[in-house]
Motif scaffolding. Structure first.
Motif, mmCIF file in Angstrom:
data_model
loop_
_atom_site.group_PDB
_atom_site.id
_atom_site.type_symbol
_atom_site.label_atom_id
_atom_site.label_comp_id
_atom_site.label_asym_id
_atom_site.label_seq_id
_atom_site.Cartn_x
_atom_site.Cartn_y
_atom_site.Cartn_z
ATOM 1 N N ARG A 6 0.837 -1.199 0.000
ATOM 2 C CA ARG A 6 0.000 0.000 0.000
ATOM 3 C C ARG A 6 0.874 1.252 0.000
ATOM 4 N N LYS A 27 -8.765 8.792 10.145
ATOM 5 C CA LYS A 27 -10.223 8.896 10.232
ATOM 6 C C LYS A 27 -10.863 8.956 8.845
ATOM 7 N N LYS A 28 -10.235 9.679 7.924
ATOM 8 C CA LYS A 28 -10.805 9.886 6.592
ATOM 9 C C LYS A 28 -10.440 8.778 5.597
ATOM 10 N N MET A 29 -9.450 8.000 5.924
ATOM 11 C CA MET A 29 -8.921 7.019 4.983
ATOM 12 C C MET A 29 -9.808 5.769 4.930
ATOM 13 N N ARG A 30 -9.956 5.219 3.752
ATOM 14 C CA ARG A 30 -10.680 3.956 3.603
ATOM 15 C C ARG A 30 -9.795 2.802 4.082
ATOM 16 N N TYR A 31 -10.425 1.720 4.464
ATOM 17 C CA TYR A 31 -9.671 0.575 4.973
ATOM 18 C C TYR A 31 -8.694 0.060 3.915
ATOM 19 N N GLU A 33 -6.387 1.634 2.398
ATOM 20 C CA GLU A 33 -6.044 2.586 1.336
ATOM 21 C C GLU A 33 -4.580 2.986 1.384
ATOM 22 N N LYS A 74 -3.997 2.484 14.733
ATOM 23 C CA LYS A 74 -3.979 1.969 13.364
ATOM 24 C C LYS A 74 -2.778 2.465 12.563
ATOM 25 N N ILE A 345 -5.396 13.351 2.055
ATOM 26 C CA ILE A 345 -6.366 12.395 1.501
ATOM 27 C C ILE A 345 -6.827 12.854 0.115
ATOM 28 N N ARG A 349 -6.117 10.989 -3.580
ATOM 29 C CA ARG A 349 -7.225 10.550 -4.438
ATOM 30 C C ARG A 349 -7.364 11.390 -5.710
#
Length: 461
Positions: A6, A27-31, A33, A74, A345, A349
């Protein structure tokens, strides 16, 4: 250290900006990602506005720090230093606490190294000075001050006593004024328990090269703060600098000379000098040069904020000041960290990033228990508050700004207990050398004098 396919977001520094930016990203990140890696020589973040209260014993030192691994479960937290950045290869060199340095690849970089004490080549400062940038220094200052009272109470040497009871503080900004106010409170309370030490025996000296103290709250409140501290018996010398302090003999450029065992240095901060090895564009004072989106100039994968960055003040520039920059304080650091996290983030993206814009809401400062100053900005109105109410506002603002509810509750619990219990005046100076007593007990004893002389005696006979 984990290896992953990743993308890696490397956060250099676990201070206020590093912690909050990493939390926001997670908090904003997708699992799955990305991997968030935080590197800092300490495994905790220090809330620096509370260091004066920690030094005075109003707050437990452990409650002023936030453990990174607990708050960022995390994230990958590495205890060490990033020594160099290779932008071409997108690789950072990490020097861990033990072992050899290694390379760590990254895809996105957040620079949040913060600031260090700004010092000058003053003779004796490195040997005698005490800073106020970390919790270790706050604990050390508290133990040191109480140790000086112990020393003065038990000695019969008047020169030793006078030197022990003289406290010199250099720097009249928030850190200096708040620290001398809190330490004077501590010493005043502690003197009640000593037979041969009274507050009148102590000498507190505050020195600053500027023509006022507490410039952050404006000239009127700064003048009131100066009068208040002087009313407590603190000597304040403005437009004055320290020329030397070799062996505790302090010489000021106004001709004053004093002997002191306690020299506290709070004369400003400067960006972390490690930035010079990162190959980033720097401003005239060594800050990382960023744009309004907190991106480092000329890059699309590096962001910076907080004390180590020069961030354009969008509101000030719209008002007609092309050289307006955000001041390096906790108010801006907290808000910049959130915008930075969102922008990382968005950048990852491929979405548009937001500008950082924040109007100054004022400033608060505590000068000891029940004493403080506050300037509150609401639109075009400014409210200047002093005394007990300002002190409550200082505690309320910083108490709520403290990261995590765990630490908020502990801080407010400390304050609540202090309303009913007397201040602790115990010096734990032995913490500086905790193994000394065990070493003395465990080291081999020298042979008795008679036994060592016996062979010589036998040989002579």
């Amino acid at each position: 250290m984990s290896t992953t396919e990743r993308p890696r977001i490397l956060v250099v520094g676990g201070g206020y900006v590093g912690l909050y930016a990493a939390r926001r990203i997670l908090k904003k990140m997708r699992y799955g990602e990305a991997t968030v890696t935080v590197v800092d020589p300490r495994s905790y973040m220090t809330y620096q506005p509370f260091l004066p209260e920690a030094a005075a014993g109003s707050i437990s030192p452990r409650h002023v720090v936030v453990p990174l691994r607990r708050v960022l479960p995390k994230a990958e937290v590495l205890t060490g230093r990033v020594t160099t950045i290779d932008q071409d290869r997108k690789v950072a060199t990490v020097a861990p606490l033990v072992g050899e340095a290694y390379e760590l690849p990254f895809d996105y970089l957040v620079v949040a190294l913060g600031a260090v004490s700004r010092t000058f080549p003053i003779p004796g400062l490195a040997e005698q000075g005490i800073g106020m940038k970390g919790i270790e220094e706050a604990i050390g200052l508290r133990n040191h001050v109480l140790e000086q009272l112990d020393k003065a109470d038990s000695t019969t040497d008047e020169e030793v006593r006078r030197k022990a009871l003289t406290f010199v503080f250099v720097g009249g900004g928030f850190a200096g004024a708040e620290t001398i106010g809190e330490v004077e409170d501590l010493a005043r309370d502690a003197a009640k328990y000593y037979t041969n030490v009274k507050r009148e025996d102590m000498r507190f000296v505050l020195v600053d090269v500027a023509d006022k103290i507490l410039p952050e709250v404006g000239p009127k409140l700064g003048a009131w703060g100066k009068e208040h501290l002087e009313g407590r018996g603190i000597e304040i010398y403005l437009q004055t600098s320290m020329e030397s302090c070799v062996d505790g003999h302090v010489k000021l450029n106004n001709g004053l000379e004093v002997d002191s065992e306690t020299i506290v240095w709070t004369a400003g901060v400067k960006p972390n000098p490690a930035l010079a090895r990162f190959g980033l564009p720097l401003g005239p004072r060594g800050h990382v040069d960023t744009n309004e989106k907190l991106q480092v100039q000329g890059t699309d994968y590096i962001w910076a904020a907080g004390d180590n960055a020069q961030v354009p003040d969008v509101i000030g520039r719209k008002a007609g000041n092309p050289n307006a920059w955000c001041p390096p304080n906790a108010q801006h650091a907290l808000r910049q960290a959130k915008v930075l996290g969102d922008n990382v983030i968005s950048g990852m993206r491929g979405f548009p990033q937001g500008e950082y814009s924040h109007a100054n809401k004022g400033a608060v400062a505590g000068l000891g228990v029940h004493k403080g100053v506050a300037m509150i900005v609401m639109g075009k109105m400014k409210f200047k508050i002093k005394g007990r109410l300002a002190w409550y506002m200082h505690r309320g603002y910083h108490g709520l700004a403290m990261p995590t509810w765990n630490r908020k509750i502990r801080i407010f619990a400390d304050w609540t207990l202090a309303m009913f219990l007397k201040r602790e005046v115990v010096s734990l100076g032995a913490m500086e050398t905790p193994r000394e007593e065990f070493y003395e007990a465990a080291k081999p004893s020298p042979p008795p004098a008679a036994a060592s002389a016996a062979p010589e005696t036998a040989k002579a006979s």
